[in-house]
Design a protein around this motif. Structure first.
Motif, mmCIF file in Angstrom:
data_model
loop_
_atom_site.group_PDB
_atom_site.id
_atom_site.type_symbol
_atom_site.label_atom_id
_atom_site.label_comp_id
_atom_site.label_asym_id
_atom_site.label_seq_id
_atom_site.Cartn_x
_atom_site.Cartn_y
_atom_site.Cartn_z
ATOM 1 N N ALA A 74 0.833 -1.205 0.000
ATOM 2 C CA ALA A 74 0.000 0.000 0.000
ATOM 3 C C ALA A 74 0.868 1.254 0.000
ATOM 4 C CB ALA A 74 -0.927 -0.007 1.213
ATOM 5 N N ARG A 75 1.977 1.229 0.712
ATOM 6 C CA ARG A 75 2.910 2.358 0.727
ATOM 7 C C ARG A 75 3.407 2.645 -0.695
ATOM 8 N NH1 ARG A 75 6.022 0.344 4.116
ATOM 9 N NH2 ARG A 75 5.379 1.472 5.988
ATOM 10 N N ARG A 76 3.757 1.601 -1.416
ATOM 11 C CA ARG A 76 4.222 1.774 -2.804
ATOM 12 C C ARG A 76 3.082 2.229 -3.710
ATOM 13 N NH1 ARG A 76 6.488 -3.991 -1.619
ATOM 14 N NH2 ARG A 76 8.570 -3.539 -0.786
ATOM 15 N N CYS A 77 1.910 1.653 -3.510
ATOM 16 C CA CYS A 77 0.745 2.017 -4.306
ATOM 17 C C CYS A 77 0.451 3.513 -4.194
ATOM 18 C CB CYS A 77 -0.471 1.206 -3.838
ATOM 19 S SG CYS A 77 -2.024 1.616 -4.655
ATOM 20 N N ILE A 78 0.479 4.031 -2.984
ATOM 21 C CA ILE A 78 0.204 5.449 -2.755
ATOM 22 C C ILE A 78 1.304 6.318 -3.358
ATOM 23 C CG2 ILE A 78 0.008 7.221 -0.957
ATOM 24 C CD1 ILE A 78 -1.341 5.023 0.785
ATOM 25 N N SER A 79 2.546 5.896 -3.213
ATOM 26 C CA SER A 79 3.662 6.660 -3.763
ATOM 27 C C SER A 79 3.553 6.784 -5.282
ATOM 28 C CB SER A 79 4.989 5.994 -3.378
ATOM 29 O OG SER A 79 6.084 6.632 -3.998
ATOM 30 N N TYR A 80 3.266 5.678 -5.947
ATOM 31 C CA TYR A 80 3.149 5.709 -7.413
ATOM 32 C C TYR A 80 1.914 6.488 -7.853
ATOM 33 C CZ TYR A 80 7.100 2.681 -8.469
ATOM 34 O OH TYR A 80 8.376 2.179 -8.627
ATOM 35 N N ALA A 81 0.835 6.408 -7.078
ATOM 36 C CA ALA A 81 -0.372 7.157 -7.419
ATOM 37 C C ALA A 81 -0.119 8.664 -7.309
ATOM 38 C CB ALA A 81 -1.523 6.739 -6.505
ATOM 39 N N ARG A 82 0.537 9.087 -6.244
ATOM 40 C CA ARG A 82 0.835 10.514 -6.091
ATOM 41 C C ARG A 82 1.707 11.022 -7.244
ATOM 42 N NH1 ARG A 82 -0.712 12.910 -1.502
ATOM 43 N NH2 ARG A 82 -1.044 11.709 0.419
ATOM 44 N N LYS A 83 2.566 10.188 -7.736
ATOM 45 C CA LYS A 83 3.472 10.575 -8.815
ATOM 46 C C LYS A 83 2.770 10.636 -10.167
ATOM 47 C CE LYS A 83 7.674 8.991 -11.191
ATOM 48 N NZ LYS A 83 8.729 7.931 -11.229
ATOM 49 N N ASN A 84 1.830 9.721 -10.412
ATOM 50 C CA ASN A 84 1.328 9.531 -11.776
ATOM 51 C C ASN A 84 -0.143 9.849 -12.003
ATOM 52 O OD1 ASN A 84 3.775 8.610 -13.070
ATOM 53 N ND2 ASN A 84 3.576 6.718 -11.886
ATOM 54 N N VAL A 85 -0.911 10.095 -10.967
ATOM 55 C CA VAL A 85 -2.304 10.513 -11.161
ATOM 56 C C VAL A 85 -2.310 11.979 -11.568
ATOM 57 C CG1 VAL A 85 -4.530 10.921 -10.044
ATOM 58 C CG2 VAL A 85 -3.280 8.798 -9.595
ATOM 59 N N LEU A 86 -2.732 12.266 -12.788
ATOM 60 C CA LEU A 86 -2.682 13.635 -13.318
ATOM 61 C C LEU A 86 -3.979 14.382 -13.040
ATOM 62 C CD1 LEU A 86 -0.819 13.123 -16.722
ATOM 63 C CD2 LEU A 86 0.113 13.774 -14.498
ATOM 64 N N HIS A 87 -4.347 14.397 -11.770
ATOM 65 C CA HIS A 87 -5.481 15.147 -11.249
ATOM 66 C C HIS A 87 -5.048 15.772 -9.926
ATOM 67 C CE1 HIS A 87 -8.789 13.293 -13.759
ATOM 68 N NE2 HIS A 87 -7.856 12.358 -13.892
ATOM 69 N N PRO A 88 -5.633 16.898 -9.540
ATOM 70 C CA PRO A 88 -5.395 17.378 -8.165
ATOM 71 C C PRO A 88 -5.896 16.329 -7.173
ATOM 72 C CG PRO A 88 -6.468 19.071 -9.510
ATOM 73 C CD PRO A 88 -6.501 17.806 -10.308
#
Length: 324
Positions: A74-88
């Protein structure tokens, strides 16, 4: 692959096409092999295209259901999401049970905790008991799915990105721009899920592809409309209708013979239901790499992911890959 694809009413859950489980997973090794061969030529173009994507102005809440044993993923999932989700990103929500070490994890990743026991309008023991009475032993599968479909009750944003904790978003991604949905499909095909849709909504809404992609981009207005539609058709609250659907009398012998029997997917029914709410649906393959060849005890994750062809948008590290 980016062209709009519309629903094909000629395909129904009861057609010969659906009666044979149209599981395209056998083609997966071939697709992966072709992608690796074309990577030297196409990879640089793909990376350039991905780097030029403009962000969407639509804010999102990110929801990650997490079992305490999966905190590392989950820690990795959140890190990658913060990096690559192109929405506020308005907030990140971790839906789980209270557990030792959870507070430190939440502070580290900047997430808000949602106690899973507070989400559904019934105790977990009641849910388990009802599904067990129907002869459905995998009650935890349904529990997790109901938690996700309840996200409109605990997320702040009207747009909600729900990601499985063992799945990483590898490339920059926009999920909605204006009133155009950027929807992804997978190679999985389970006819029971299409039959469940028909039973819940009283109509067939089969599609050539599956929307079981290990994530779901949902909207509050559509979740509400979907739940109201289930209630109107079944006369039951949406969660009761889904639980009661497990009863064997709702299924044929052929459907019950599926091993293991599974009758419902939140990703499938929402993916089918939501399409009519958009001016346009830009449908593309999800390009998820099932990381069966990853060796948790010895592989460096960063090195491993860099070795994947640039086509892949997602990578999933399901625990059953590594259970033996």
């Amino acid at each position: 692959m980016g062209n709009r694809v519309t629903n094909d009413p000629s395909i129904s859950p009861n057609s010969s096409l659906m009666s044979n489980r149209r599981d395209l997973s056998n083609a997966k090794p071939i697709v992966h092999g072709l992608l690796r061969l074309t990577e030297p030529l196409i990879g640089p173009l793909m990376r350039l295209r991905q780097s030029r994507k403009d962000p969407s102005e639509i804010p999102v809440s990110i929801v990650i259901p997490v079992h305490p044993k999966d905190i590392a993923w989950a820690r990795r999932c959140i890190s990658y999401a913060r990096k690559n989700v192109l929405h506020p990103i308005e907030e990140v929500l971790v839906v789980s049970r209270p557990d030792h070490g959870m507070d430190d994890f939440l502070k580290e990743v900047g997430a808000r905790f949602v106690d899973e026991s507070s989400v559904l309008p019934m105790p977990l023991d009641e849910l388990k008991s009802r599904l067990t009475e129907h002869g459905f032993s995998h009650w935890n599968w349904i529990f997790q799915q109901l938690l996700k479909l309840s996200a409109d009750g605990y997320a702040k944003s009207d747009h909600i990105l729900i990601i499985d904790a063992d799945t990483l978003l590898l490339r920059p991604r926009v999920f909605k721009r204006g009133n155009t949905l950027h929807q992804e499909f997978s190679h999985e095909r389970n006819p029971n899920y299409l039959s469940a849709f028909s039973k819940l909504f009283g109509r067939e809404e089969a599609h050539r592809f599956s929307f079981v992609c290990h994530y779901m981009f949902a909207e509050r207005r559509i979740l509400h409309a979907m739940k109201e539609a289930i209630k109107e058709n079944t006369g039951k609250e949406w969660y009761d209708a889904i639980i009661d659907l497990a009863a064997p009398e709702n299924w044929s012998e052929e459907e019950l013979a599926q091993d293991p029997f599974n009758y419902f997917s939140e990703y499938e029914i929402y993916g089918l239901f939501c399409r009519s709410f958009y001016d346009e649906v830009n449908l593309t393959y999800f390009f998820n790499y099932g990381a069966e060849d990853y060796r948790p005890d010895s592989d460096d994750l960063g090195v491993y992911l860099k070795g994947l062809p640039s086509f892949y948008r997602w990578a999933s590290f399901h625990s059953y890959y590594y259970s033996n």
